[in-house]
Design an enzyme around this catalytic site. Structure first.
Site, PDB file in Angstrom:
ATOM      1  N   THR A   1      21.467 -84.599 103.689  1.00  0.00           N
ATOM      2  CA  THR A   1      20.144 -84.767 103.090  1.00  0.00           C
ATOM      3  C   THR A   1      19.992 -83.783 101.939  1.00  0.00           C
ATOM      4  O   THR A   1      20.342 -82.606 102.070  1.00  0.00           O
ATOM      5  CB  THR A   1      19.027 -84.535 104.122  1.00  0.00           C
ATOM      6  OG1 THR A   1      19.129 -85.533 105.146  1.00  0.00           O
ATOM      7  CG2 THR A   1      17.652 -84.640 103.476  1.00  0.00           C
TER       8      THR A   1
ATOM      9  N   PHE B   1      17.492 -81.769  99.512  1.00  0.00           N
ATOM     10  CA  PHE B   1      16.137 -81.234  99.452  1.00  0.00           C
ATOM     11  C   PHE B   1      15.896 -80.647  98.067  1.00  0.00           C
ATOM     12  O   PHE B   1      16.822 -80.134  97.425  1.00  0.00           O
ATOM     13  CB  PHE B   1      15.923 -80.135 100.500  1.00  0.00           C
ATOM     14  CG  PHE B   1      16.055 -80.602 101.924  1.00  0.00           C
ATOM     15  CD1 PHE B   1      14.927 -80.862 102.692  1.00  0.00           C
ATOM     16  CD2 PHE B   1      17.306 -80.763 102.509  1.00  0.00           C
ATOM     17  CE1 PHE B   1      15.050 -81.278 104.005  1.00  0.00           C
ATOM     18  CE2 PHE B   1      17.430 -81.173 103.822  1.00  0.00           C
ATOM     19  CZ  PHE B   1      16.297 -81.438 104.567  1.00  0.00           C
TER      20      PHE B   1
END
Length: 418
Positions: free
Chosen positions: A294, A296
């Site tokens: 992921t 960010f």
């Protein structure tokens, strides 16, 4: 001008450590939760202070706007018109002596009442989710000694930085399996924060439940929608005949099971969330792909100064009032200067989602209007990036630079562990 004082920081923020957590929320809750391993906290009325403080800031800004239109100064900043605060001395018409008034003192803010982060104190970093969420791990990777502040919504994390309750916000923007987090793309456009960095975090999912619960007893699995989609095939291979329900975040799912002692429900969360809330791990590493990462973004009130001594990335958003035909011209501005694009995302234009086009053959046609988000590998300190954006600005009716920031170049491993 009336002076307004804010509550001491202790009423707005409580230290978030291993033994006690308090989540910023815009929803009133008064329940107290205690878990078997000693982790507990009280969600009291002060959690709504973010919304209360926001209303005060809005009312103050409305009261402070000058009534004399001749004193208004407007400038375009990143595609929007905004008033410039010239710190003019207001005239008190009720003053019979007509004595000049001293400049009003600036109202106290949270930073006036608490240590500034640049003198050895910790940065306060807001993230969405409960303690144990992957966003908290991303905050720790970006700022190892930070004070992590949990928020129950992405919107609250944005507001926490805007209202000086937090210094930074760490928010997921895309996942290698689940794709883009569209909600945060929309919030980037709605708010005036700047991207100052990025973090890429490997995501390691676990199936967690209360101690003593066996997989065959489960009838439900809860987690964030992205986590459910990232583990869909693995859950099927485990032979679990369960319903899948979405909640706000992965760690919040573990928190919910522990708080309500649900013995027929499991959660998809991190190993740290299982440890925090006294849950056992029924299955480890249940993501469908081990290369599950992921990305960010780190947000701040002010942008950083672009540099050229290390790889930088720049994020922009643009639109055109005559449809999407301009997209090829925009992309060619980067291709001509050998600037690589790492991301392009289209989102419907909220203010004008549908465009009517007259066509003599078939009548009136309807087309969607889009905003385009683009990430490219170049720093705004480079001449080629400046020239590219200057050319893009000629083709578009709206252009905004979301941030120019260092790329995350740290290596990662798909095995267990952050």
């Amino acid at each position: 001008m009336k002076m307004s004082t804010l509550s001491p920081p202790s009423q707005l923020i409580r230290p978030c450590n291993r033994r006690q957590f308090t989540r910023i929320s815009c929803i009133h809750r008064s329940d107290s939760v205690h878990f078997p391993n000693g982790v507990g906290w009280t969600r009291a009325d002060w959690l709504s202070s973010c919304a209360i403080l926001s209303s005060k800031v809005v009312s103050q800004s409305q009261e402070q706007q000058p009534s004399d239109k001749s004193a208004e100064h407007v400038a375009a900043v990143n595609g929007h018109k905004t008033s410039i605060d010239l710190n003019l001395v207001p005239i008190d018409h009720n003053n019979s002596n007509n004595k000049p008034q001293l400049p009003p003192q600036k109202p106290l803010t949270i930073t006036d009442l608490s240590p500034a982060p640049m003198h050895g104190s910790q940065l306060r970093v807001a993230y969405q989710g409960a303690p144990g969420a992957y966003s908290e791990a991303a905050a720790g990777k970006a700022y190892p000694n930070c004070e992590a502040i949990p928020c129950d919504q992405f919107e609250v994390a944005f507001q926490a930085v805007e209202l000086w309750i937090a210094d930074r916000a760490v928010l997921p923007i895309e996942n290698s399996l689940g794709g883009s987090i569209h909600r945060n793309y929309d919030l980037l456009l709605r708010h005036r924060l700047h991207i100052v960095g990025e973090v890429q975090l490997p995501v390691h999912h676990c199936l967690v439940a209360l101690p003593g619960v066996r997989k065959e007893y489960l009838s439900r699995v809860i987690s964030h929608p992205q986590a459910l989609s990232q583990c869909e095939h693995t859950l099927t291979k485990l032979g679990l005949n369960v319903t899948r329900e979405a909640v706000d975040d992965t760690a919040g799912a573990a928190e919910y099971i522990a708080a309500n002692q649900l013995r027929d429900t499991a959660a998809i969360a991190s190993a740290r969330a299982a440890e925090l809330y006294g849950l056992q791990i029924l299955a480890d590493g249940i993501q469908d792909d081990s290369s599950n990462v992921t990305r960010f973004v780190l947000l701040a009130r002010e942008p950083i100064i672009p540099r050229t001594d290390r790889p930088f990335k720049t994020s922009i958003v643009f639109a055109h009032d005559k449809g999407t035909s301009v997209l090829f011209k925009v992309l060619s501005a980067f291709a001509f200067r050998n600037i690589s694009l790492t991301k392009i995302e289209s989102r419907p234009h909220r203010n004008r989602p549908i465009r009517l086009v007259d066509d003599a053959n078939v009548g009136t046609a309807k087309h969607f209007e889009y905003m385009f988000y683009v990430d490219f590998e170049a720093s705004m300190a480079e001449v080629r990036a400046q020239n590219a954006l200057a050319e893009v600005q000629e083709f578009t009716s709206f252009l905004r630079v979301l941030g120019s920031y260092p790329m995350d170049m740290t290596p990662w491993c798909p095995s267990r562990g952050d």
